[in-house]
Scaffold this active site. Structure first.
Site, PDB file in Angstrom:
ATOM      1  N   GLU A  28      39.794  30.868  43.219  1.00  4.78           N
ATOM      2  CA  GLU A  28      40.003  30.956  41.830  1.00  4.78           C
ATOM      3  C   GLU A  28      40.784  29.790  41.348  1.00  4.78           C
ATOM      4  OE1 GLU A  28      40.629  34.992  39.632  1.00  4.78           O
ATOM      5  OE2 GLU A  28      42.527  34.076  40.154  1.00  4.78           O
TER       6      GLU A  28
ATOM      7  N   LYS B  23      33.832  39.767  32.332  1.00  4.92           N
ATOM      8  CA  LYS B  23      34.711  41.002  31.886  1.00  4.92           C
ATOM      9  C   LYS B  23      34.257  41.259  30.550  1.00  4.92           C
ATOM     10  CE  LYS B  23      39.376  39.851  32.395  1.00  4.92           C
ATOM     11  NZ  LYS B  23      40.467  39.552  33.023  1.00  4.92           N
TER      12      LYS B  23
ATOM     13  N   HIS C 263      32.278  38.140  67.220  1.00  6.02           N
ATOM     14  CA  HIS C 263      31.049  38.920  67.585  1.00  6.02           C
ATOM     15  C   HIS C 263      30.274  38.893  66.455  1.00  6.02           C
ATOM     16  CE1 HIS C 263      32.660  39.972  71.608  1.00  6.02           C
ATOM     17  NE2 HIS C 263      33.856  39.843  71.261  1.00  6.02           N
TER      18      HIS C 263
ATOM     19  N   GLU D 164      40.998  47.554  34.801  1.00  7.71           N
ATOM     20  CA  GLU D 164      41.167  48.402  35.833  1.00  7.71           C
ATOM     21  C   GLU D 164      42.627  48.975  36.201  1.00  7.71           C
ATOM     22  OE1 GLU D 164      40.055  45.067  35.615  1.00  7.71           O
ATOM     23  OE2 GLU D 164      38.252  44.525  36.846  1.00  7.71           O
TER      24      GLU D 164
ATOM     25  N   LYS E 212      50.724  41.506  35.079  1.00  9.66           N
ATOM     26  CA  LYS E 212      51.237  40.583  34.324  1.00  9.66           C
ATOM     27  C   LYS E 212      51.187  40.792  32.879  1.00  9.66           C
ATOM     28  CE  LYS E 212      51.127  35.504  33.793  1.00  9.66           C
ATOM     29  NZ  LYS E 212      50.787  34.018  34.366  1.00  9.66           N
TER      30      LYS E 212
ATOM     31  N   GLY F 147      49.191  34.551  38.436  1.00  9.34           N
ATOM     32  CA  GLY F 147      48.958  35.782  39.094  1.00  9.34           C
ATOM     33  C   GLY F 147      48.787  35.485  40.518  1.00  9.34           C
ATOM     34  N   ARG F 148      47.843  34.684  41.100  1.00 12.05           N
ATOM     35  CA  ARG F 148      47.632  34.609  42.450  1.00 12.05           C
ATOM     36  C   ARG F 148      48.791  33.867  43.006  1.00 12.05           C
ATOM     37  NH1 ARG F 148      44.505  31.943  39.275  1.00 12.05           N
ATOM     38  NH2 ARG F 148      44.128  29.675  39.349  1.00 12.05           N
TER      39      ARG F 148
HETATM   40  C1  G6Q Z   1      45.070  35.175  39.295  1.00 10.26           C
HETATM   41  C2  G6Q Z   1      44.311  35.829  38.237  1.00 10.26           C
HETATM   42  C3  G6Q Z   1      44.070  37.239  38.247  1.00 10.26           C
HETATM   43  C4  G6Q Z   1      45.154  38.304  37.929  1.00 10.26           C
HETATM   44  C5  G6Q Z   1      44.412  39.422  37.628  1.00 10.26           C
HETATM   45  C6  G6Q Z   1      45.331  40.551  37.242  1.00 10.26           C
HETATM   46  O1  G6Q Z   1      45.918  34.287  39.137  1.00 10.26           O
HETATM   47  O2  G6Q Z   1      45.215  35.648  37.053  1.00 10.26           O
HETATM   48  O3  G6Q Z   1      43.882  37.673  39.733  1.00 10.26           O
HETATM   49  O4  G6Q Z   1      46.303  38.169  38.781  1.00 10.26           O
HETATM   50  O5  G6Q Z   1      43.456  39.654  36.836  1.00 10.26           O
HETATM   51  O6  G6Q Z   1      45.824  40.570  36.075  1.00 10.26           O
HETATM   52  P1  G6Q Z   1      47.138  41.260  35.617  1.00 10.26           P
HETATM   53  O7  G6Q Z   1      48.212  40.884  36.396  1.00 10.26           O
HETATM   54  O8  G6Q Z   1      47.684  40.595  34.236  1.00 10.26           O
HETATM   55  O9  G6Q Z   1      46.989  42.628  35.448  1.00 10.26           O
END
Ligand code: G6Q
Length: 546
Positions: A352, A511, A383, A212, A206, A266-267
Site C-alpha cells: 500500500e 470503494k 510444503h 466496513e 481513524k 493507518g498502516r
Molecule cells: C492505511 C490505510 C487503510 C486504513 C483503513 C481503515 O494506511 O489508510 O488501510 O487504515 O481504510 O481506515 P479507518 O481507520 O479510517 O477506518
C-alpha cells in the site's frame, strides 16, 4: 526521481550490474572467508545477515551512492522533523513520535506533539489496567474478558499481527477477537462465541467513516443492546479515532474515546491508541517495551551511517533486485508460529505504501516501484510454495526470520525449526548441480540411463538470495524493532523511487463503485452504466438471491 534511470548514480549501478550480473553467491563465500562477518550487523537482540545476496563491496558502494544521490539523509530528517512529506495529503508523517522515548520535543510546525501523545498513553495505561483488573467492568458487573477489535486495514492488521505475535504475554483470562471484513460471517463467527456481559468492543477507525467498520460496529452494538439494553453501551464500547464528532454521532461517549492524529497513517498506527487491544492483552508495560524496541530501531535508522544501517541496507538490496535484476517479487518467511500474520501485515505496509506509479514530479515512474510481497510461516510454506523458490523459473529473494529461543521449547521442536530455516537459506544459495545429483545417484547404484532421465529434475540452480534475521526471542521489544525496521525499509525504497509512500488513493475507486452497485444489488436501479460483464453479473446474482 523522475528520470531516475538517467541519473549518474543509477547509470553507475547499471554498469556495475553488467559487470557482476552473473556473480555466484557460493563463489563469493569461497573467495572471501570473512564474508559472513562482513555482511552481518547486530543491533541489540537483532542480527541481520545479508551475506547470502548477490552483492560485493563495489555493488554496495554503488547502491549507497544512489541513496546519497537521492538525498536520503535529508529525507530521513524531514520525516523525523515533522515536515509535511506526505505531500498529496499535505500531512506530516510522525508515527515515530508515538514511540519517541526521551525528553526532547518532537515538533510539528511550532507545536510539540509529545504532550498529547504522552497524555493519550497515560489514558491508555489507566484504561487497560482497569480492564485487566476488572475495575472497568461490564454493565452487569462482570469482568470484561472478551476484547473485540472492530477495524479494517491499518486499524486491524497491526493490532491483529502484534497481538498474535505476543500471545504468550496475554493475561490468562483475556481473549482477543478481531472483526474486519464486511462479510457478515466475520461478525457472526465472533458473536456466536462470546457472552455480551463479558465483552468489550473497541471500534478502531481513524476516520470513523469506513463502511466496513461502521457496519460491523452497528451490528455488534445492536447485538449488545438487544441483550443488555441501551444503557450498557457505555460499559461495552470504546472508540479509537481522530474524529470526535463521528464517534459521538455513532453513540459512543467521547469520554470512552482514545485519540490519535492526522500525522499517523493507518498502516503505521499500531503504536498509537489503535494499539489498545495489544495493551489490554499484554499489559501496558509490555506495550511500552514494544515502543522502546521501535525507538531503538528509529535511533539506529536516523543516526547510523548508511554502510551500517540495517533498514537502509535491506532497502537497497531490495532495489538491487527489483530495479536491476528486474525481480519484482519478494518473500518474507517467519519461522515462528506467533509471527504467522507478519507477512499479511507487511503486505499492506509494503504494497500500500509503495504500490505507486506517479512520482513527486507528477510523472509516471520510468522504473519499477514496489514489488509483490508474499509469505507465510515456516515450515508450513516449505510444503507449499517453496518448490517454486527452489526450482521455479522466477528468482524470489527471501527474508527469513527466526528467534533463537522459542516460547515453547517442547522436546526438540525448536531445534528442528532452526535447522530448517538455516537449511532452506543454504539450499537456496548453494543449489545442487545435475552432476552432483548424478554422482549421488551413481553411488546409490543407479544406472547411467536412469540417472540421465532424472538428474535435471533433481537439480537446483542455487544462487538464490536471502537475508536472515535472527531475534533472541519474540518479545515485545524485538517485535517493536522488527516492525520499525520494515517501516523504515519501505520508507527508504519510497524515497529512492521518489514516490509518496504515505497516501493510498489506489483503494478509493473500487470503494466508490461498490456504493454505486449496492442499490442495484438491493433491488433498485441506478443510472450508472456498467460494462456488459458487470451488468450481467449483477443480473445473475440478483436472480439467485430472489
Ligand atoms: C492505511 C490505510 C487503510 C486504513 C483503513 C481503515 O494506511 O489508510 O488501510 O487504515 O481504510 O481506515 P479507518 O481507520 O479510517 O477506518
Amino acid at each position: 526521481m523522475f528520470g531516475q534511470e538517467k541519473s549518474e548514480a543509477w547509470q553507475n549501478i547499471c554498469s556495475v550490474y553488467e559487470k557482476y550480473k552473473n556473480i555466484n553467491i557460493r563463489d563469493l563465500f569461497t573467495q572471501d572467508p570473512d564474508r559472513a562477518k562482513k555482511y552481518t550487523l547486530v543491533l541489540g537482540n537483532l542480527l541481520f545477515d545479508y551475506s547470502k545476496n548477490r552483492i560485493n563491496d563495489e555493488i554496495m558502494a554503488a547502491l549507497f551512492a544512489l541513496a546519497r544521490d537521492c538525498r536520503l539523509e535529508e529525507k530521513i530528517s524531514a520525516m523525523f522533523g515533522g515536515r509535511k512529506i506526505n505531500r498529496t495529503e499535505n500531512r506530516a508523517v510522525l508515527h515515530t513520535a508515538l514511540r519517541h522515548r526521551d525528553e526532547e520535543p518532537v515538533m510539528l510546525g511550532s507545536i510539540d506533539v509529545m504532550p498529547q501523545i504522552k497524555a493519550t498513553l497515560l489514558k491508555m495505561r489507566k484504561f487497560s489496567e482497569d480492564v485487566r483488573l476488572g475495575k472497568f467492568c461490564g454493565y452487569t458487573g462482570k469482568k470484561l474478558t472478551n476484547i473485540v477489535n472492530i477495524g479494517i486495514g491499518g486499524s486491524d492488521l497491526g493490532p491483529f499481527m502484534a497481538t498474535s505475535a505476543l500471545k504468550s504475554y496475554w493475561a490468562k483470562d483475556i481473549n482477543c477477537f478481531f472483526i474486519s471484513n464486511i462479510d457478515g460471517t466475520a461478525c457472526a463467527e465472533v458473536l456466536n462465541n462470546i457472552n455480551p456481559e463479558e465483552t468489550l468492543f473497541i471500534v478502531a477507525s481513524k476516520t470513523f467513516t469506513t463502511i466496513e467498520t461502521l457496519t460491523n460496529a452497528r451490528t455488534c452494538r445492536k447485538w449488545l443492546v438487544d441483550a443488555l439494553g441501551e444503557h450498557a453501551v457505555a460499559n461495552h464500547f470504546i472508540a479509537l479515532s481522530t474524529n470526535r464528532e463521528e464517534v459521538e454521532k455513532f453513540g459512543i461517549n467521547p469520554k470512552n474515546m482514545f485519540e490519535f492524529w492526522d500525522f499517523v497513517g493507518g498502516r503505521y498506527s499500531m503504536w498509537s491508541a489503535i494499539g489498545m487491544i495489544i495493551c489490554i492483552a499484554i499489559g501496558f508495560e509490555n506495550f511500552e517495551k514494544m515502543l522502546d524496541g521501535a525507538y531503538a530501531m528509529d535511533k539506529h535508522f536516523a543516526e547510523t551511517d548508511f554502510e551500517h544501517n540495517i533498514p537502509v541496507i535491506l532497502a537497497l538490496i531490495g532495489i538491487w533486485y527489483n530495479n536491476f535484476y528486474n525481480i519484482h517479487r519478494y518473500c518474507v518467511i517467519p519461522y515462528d508460529q506467533y509471527l504467522k500474520y507478519l507477512p499479511n501485515y507487511l503486505q499492506q505496509l509494503d504494497m500500500e505504501s509503495n504500490g505507486k506509479t506517479f512520482t513527486f514530479e507528477n510523472k509516471p515512474a520510468n522504473y519499477a516501484t514496489g514489488p509483490v510481497l508474499f509469505g507465510g510461516a515456516g515450515t508450513d510454506v516449505q510444503h507449499s510454495f517453496f518448490q517454486m523458490l527452489h526450482q521455479g523459473t522466477e528468482i524470489i529473494p527471501v527474508d527469513f526470520i527466526i528467534p533463537a529461543i522459542s516460547h515453547n521449547e517442547i522436546g526438540n521442536h525448536h531445534r528442528i525449526l532452526i535447522s530448517n530455516v538455516l537449511a532452506q537459506a543454504e539450499a537456496l544459495m548453494k543449489g545442487r548441480s545435475a552432476d552432483e545429483v548424478a554422482s549421488e545417484l551413481e553411488a546409490k547404484g543407479m544406472t547411467k540411463v536412469e540417472i540421465g532421465k532424472i538428474k535435471n529434475y533433481k537439480s537446483f540452480s542455487g544462487n538464490r538470495p536471502s537475508n536472515m534475521i535472527v531475534l533472541r526471542k519474540i518479545d515485545p521489544y524485538s517485535l517493536g524493532m522488527l516492525v520499525a525496521m520494515y517501516e523504515h525499509k519501505v520508507f527508504v525504497q519510497g524515497a529512492i523511487w521518489n514516490i509518496n509512500s504515505f497516501d493510498q488513493f489506489g483503494v478509493e475507486l473500487g470503494k466508490k463503485m461498490a456504493l454505486d452497485i449496492l442499490p442495484e444489488i438491493e433491488g433498485m436501479y441506478s443510472d450508472i452504466e456498467h460494462d456488459a460483464s458487470t451488468a450481467s453479473l449483477i443480473k445473475y446474482i440478483r436472480k439467485i438471491r430472489k
